[in-house]
Design an enzyme around this catalytic site. Structure first.
Site, PDB file in Angstrom:
ATOM      1  CD  GLU A  53      -2.020  -6.337  10.194  1.00  0.00           C
ATOM      2  OE1 GLU A  53      -2.187  -7.423   9.530  1.00  0.00           O
ATOM      3  OE2 GLU A  53      -1.805  -5.277   9.809  1.00  0.00           O
ATOM      4  CD  GLU A 100       8.798  12.936   9.961  1.00  0.00           C
ATOM      5  OE1 GLU A 100       8.048  12.452  10.894  1.00  0.00           O
ATOM      6  OE2 GLU A 100       9.430  13.952  10.024  1.00  0.00           O
ATOM      7  N   GLY A 137       3.078   7.814  11.132  1.00  0.00           N
ATOM      8  CA  GLY A 137       2.898   7.921   9.896  1.00  0.00           C
ATOM      9  C   GLY A 137       3.041   9.232   9.171  1.00  0.00           C
ATOM     10  CE  LYS A 148       3.983   3.111  14.757  1.00  0.00           C
ATOM     11  NZ  LYS A 148       2.335   2.803  14.643  1.00  0.00           N
ATOM     12  CB  THR A 195      -0.916   0.060   1.249  1.00  0.00           C
ATOM     13  OG1 THR A 195      -1.328  -1.256   1.497  1.00  0.00           O
ATOM     14  CG2 THR A 195      -2.172   1.072   1.182  1.00  0.00           C
ATOM     15  CB  ILE A 239       2.226  13.217  12.465  1.00  0.00           C
ATOM     16  CG1 ILE A 239       0.823  12.947  12.605  1.00  0.00           C
ATOM     17  CG2 ILE A 239       2.641  14.395  13.568  1.00  0.00           C
ATOM     18  CD1 ILE A 239       0.360  12.431  14.133  1.00  0.00           C
ATOM     19  CB  VAL A 298       7.610   7.841  14.768  1.00  0.00           C
ATOM     20  CG1 VAL A 298       6.685   8.093  15.999  1.00  0.00           C
ATOM     21  CG2 VAL A 298       8.792   6.833  14.943  1.00  0.00           C
TER      22      VAL A 298
END
Lengths: 439, 439
Positions: free
Chosen positions: B192, B131, B136, B207, B14, B138, B134
């Site tokens: 999941e 980047e 996504g 994270k 994705t 942001i 952690v």
């Protein structure tokens, strides 16, 4: 490790003093993070004798900020003088002309002369960084310039003035008037003696102009901004907002529309459960809607240390050799924005009307809205006095507020409907019209 | 303009597909912003035939990701394979070894091998950007690395797992059980099939480990994290939170204390009026408390486009020639963190007890709290069944929840008090203990 980066600072007010103090405190980390030492070697300010609570040992004192700007002993000129005119403008121009990197917190200067200054910086291949100019300690410039560079931005909006947000927050919490709240804010140092620049929206507009340019690749265009301040907001508006599920914030909003770029500053209804509605007191917030990411950043919009944090980050980027174009793209690629007229604005509205209290008024209002194809989400009528028995003919024309929340419509339709009601003679006084911003 | 920056991408799930699609869409802006063209020249993925809805024309297909990592035709290797082990690890090591800049979204890899990989990147003088690893979309890594470099950071905490936040938000809104909510989340694709990694807190811990290192200059230390997931949270806890003015969030928290660095992942009571309490559904948020600035960043923590936005920003930084050390400071300057033991943790607590319902129980609980110097902000007792007449002796021992909110105390004191109550025989079942995080 490279040579020391030599910094000259013009302006030692609250922010300048914080920059000097925090840079001394963080000396080692800054060196490690930037890969070289950073040192303030010279300063300039109006009064040499003032006690600022900072150590200026080892820094040269330069009387004239313009002389400091071109001083051969500095690599970076930090402009913290303020104001759109001289000496700030002249000093920044001189520094860029001499090939110095410039860091500034001066939103008025950039909103007025940003494009020309960016062109100078580009010509000399030097940085012009201004993180501190918008939303103080919130790194929104870096986020737009670098963090969201893979996005097409659709809207950027925010609470950009802490004074207004403080006043609106207190008015809402305590039910007090704008005037009383402003007096208190002045007493506490949250508002200036002359509050016009803040409460009438001009400060927000300056910051919005910079955000717009960064978000949409347009030339800085303050003249394209519709500006309304917060003086007209009454406690009843905040009370109604609360009852209807909103809070009132002074927002700066820039939006890409089919007609061009819409730039506006005005009091706004925001849904209570939005991130921005929770931002109270002197805090600032910026929300960015883009095609890949929607972000909200919340933090301090003013204050010496918070603003200094942004200035220091800008200096550290220069020390690292990082340089991004002031407005992301080269100046030649920035476009003249097409100004979307506010009459084309689409959105929901809060409308508070003082109306004559006689049979048929509500029907008349509803039909005028319907004629203009405005659908109503809610309509609230309140008697201002005690409930009457209906026997006092003198009370028949007493004002009673009617509050309307509309579904999305256009500014033009709302204005037409209100003009019709005025002609009908059902309105007493000026309608209060506040735009609703979806989150 | 410099040469084209040539990018190779390993992993076309994705996120990888979104990176290819968004980079094509933003081609011109990226070139303008970075001052050079950026082009995906080669890709690698498991299946060549899968329809990903993207155009791969003009990109070489490389079967082996490790071969792609060292391919002489690329400048940047983008690792979107995932997982702490091979082939992701081997590929990243190979790319760094070959002097390629690396961009990765792989939090598991970095949480496990971050320090070693940073050392490799440093040795070769290339970027290792993460980047997307952690929160996504942001830009929190950039904010910590660059935006807040003038700050000493005191605490960093956040909602770092969208699955858990989605489950807790829905449990609170609808009063449904964890199990039912999880099933629904799985059906909708928010969780999941094996949810352990998310709901038991491990993803948040990965994270958090990276944020801790960036915030405090410490070596990445996942083993120092106390981890509790959200399986034990009952609808009654969310209901009580709401009544008492809180919301429940799974937070990762890293805090500088006098004893060292405290790192913990657990369900947390956060005040309803905090910015982080408003972050619902799959959104993420990170709050940073520093000496000059307190910031809160809210945005999408996952999703193809949001994560791709972060990956593209990392690539653009490399194109610009910007390079910051992976963990801000050189690896040699990172320190082994002293682990502050959780028993030393100080804060307020929510404690829900199932107790035997007989005279003297409340007094016993209160006295055990007092013995351990724990002050109570509130105590709420609820009967679980209908009000009884007091004539049924069998009902005397039926469980009745007692909810305590404490003022700041220590974890050790709470544990001692609960052990005493257990010895006293007033408890039925295991106490629910949830830490309160001040905002």
């Amino acid at each position: 490790m490279q040579d020391i980066l030599k910094v000259g600072i013009a302006g030692l007010g609250t922010v300048g003093a914080s920059v000097v103090r925090l840079m001394a405190k963080r000396d080692n980390l800054l060196s490690e993070a930037a890969g070289r030492r950073i040192k303030v070697v010279a300063v300039s300010a109006r009064s040499r004798d003032k006690d600022r609570g900072i150590v200026l040992d080892g820094m040269r004192w330069v009387e004239d900020p313009i002389a400091l700007a071109t001083d051969s002993g500095i690599d970076v000129f930090v402009e913290l003088i303020g104001g759109a005119g001289d000496p700030a403008k002249q000093a920044v121009e001189a520094a860029l002309g001499a090939g110095k990197a410039v860091v500034t917190a001066n939103k008025a200067l950039l909103a007025t002369h940003g494009t020309a200054l960016a062109r100078r910086a580009e010509k000399k291949g030097v940085a012009l960084n201004f993180e501190a100019a918008v939303a103080g300690g919130i790194p929104v410039i870096k986020t737009l310039r670098e963090g969201l560079v893979g996005n097409a931005i659709e809207r950027v909006y925010g609470i950009l003035n802490g004074t207004c947000n403080y006043i609106l927050s207190r008015m809402a919490d305590e039910g007090i008037s704008f005037e009383d709240c402003l007096k208190d804010a002045q007493r506490l140092g949250y508002a200036e003696a002359d509050p016009t620049f803040d409460v009438d929206g001009f400060d927000t507009a300056h910051k919005l102009a910079l955000l717009t340019s960064l978000a949409f690749g347009t030339l800085v265009d303050t003249k394209g901004i519709s500006i309304e301040g917060i003086r007209s907001i009454k406690p009843v508006d905040l009370k109604m907002a609360d009852e209807l599920g909103y809070r009132v914030k002074l927002l700066g909003v820039a939006l890409r529309t089919a007609d061009g770029v819409e730039q506006r500053v005005h009091p706004t209804f925001v849904p209570k459960d939005s991130a921005i509605a929770q931002v109270n007191g002197v805090l600032n917030a910026v929300a960015i809607d883009a095609d890949a990411v929607d972000l909200t950043l919340v933090g301090p919009g003013a204050g010496g240390d918070a603003t200094a944090s942004a200035v220091i980050a800008d200096i550290a980027d220069i020390a690292r050799g990082h340089r991004t174009a002031p407005f992301i793209r080269p100046v030649a690629s920035l476009t003249q924005p097409t100004r979307a007229p506010l009459t084309h604005h689409e959105g929901g509205y809060y409308i508070r009307l003082e109306v004559v209290d006689r049979p048929g008024t509500a029907a008349r209002i509803a039909s005028r809205m319907a004629q203009n194809k405005i659908s109503l989400e809610s309509i609230v009528q309140r008697r201002s006095g005690p409930v009457r028995g209906g026997t006092d003919p003198a009370a028949a024309d007493a004002p009673a507020p009617v509050v309307l929340i509309t579904y999305a419509t256009t500014e033009a339709a709302v204005q037409r409907a209100l003009r019709s009601m005025d002609t009908d003679g059902v309105l007493l006084g000026r309608p209060q019209v506040i735009r609703i911003e979806r989150s």
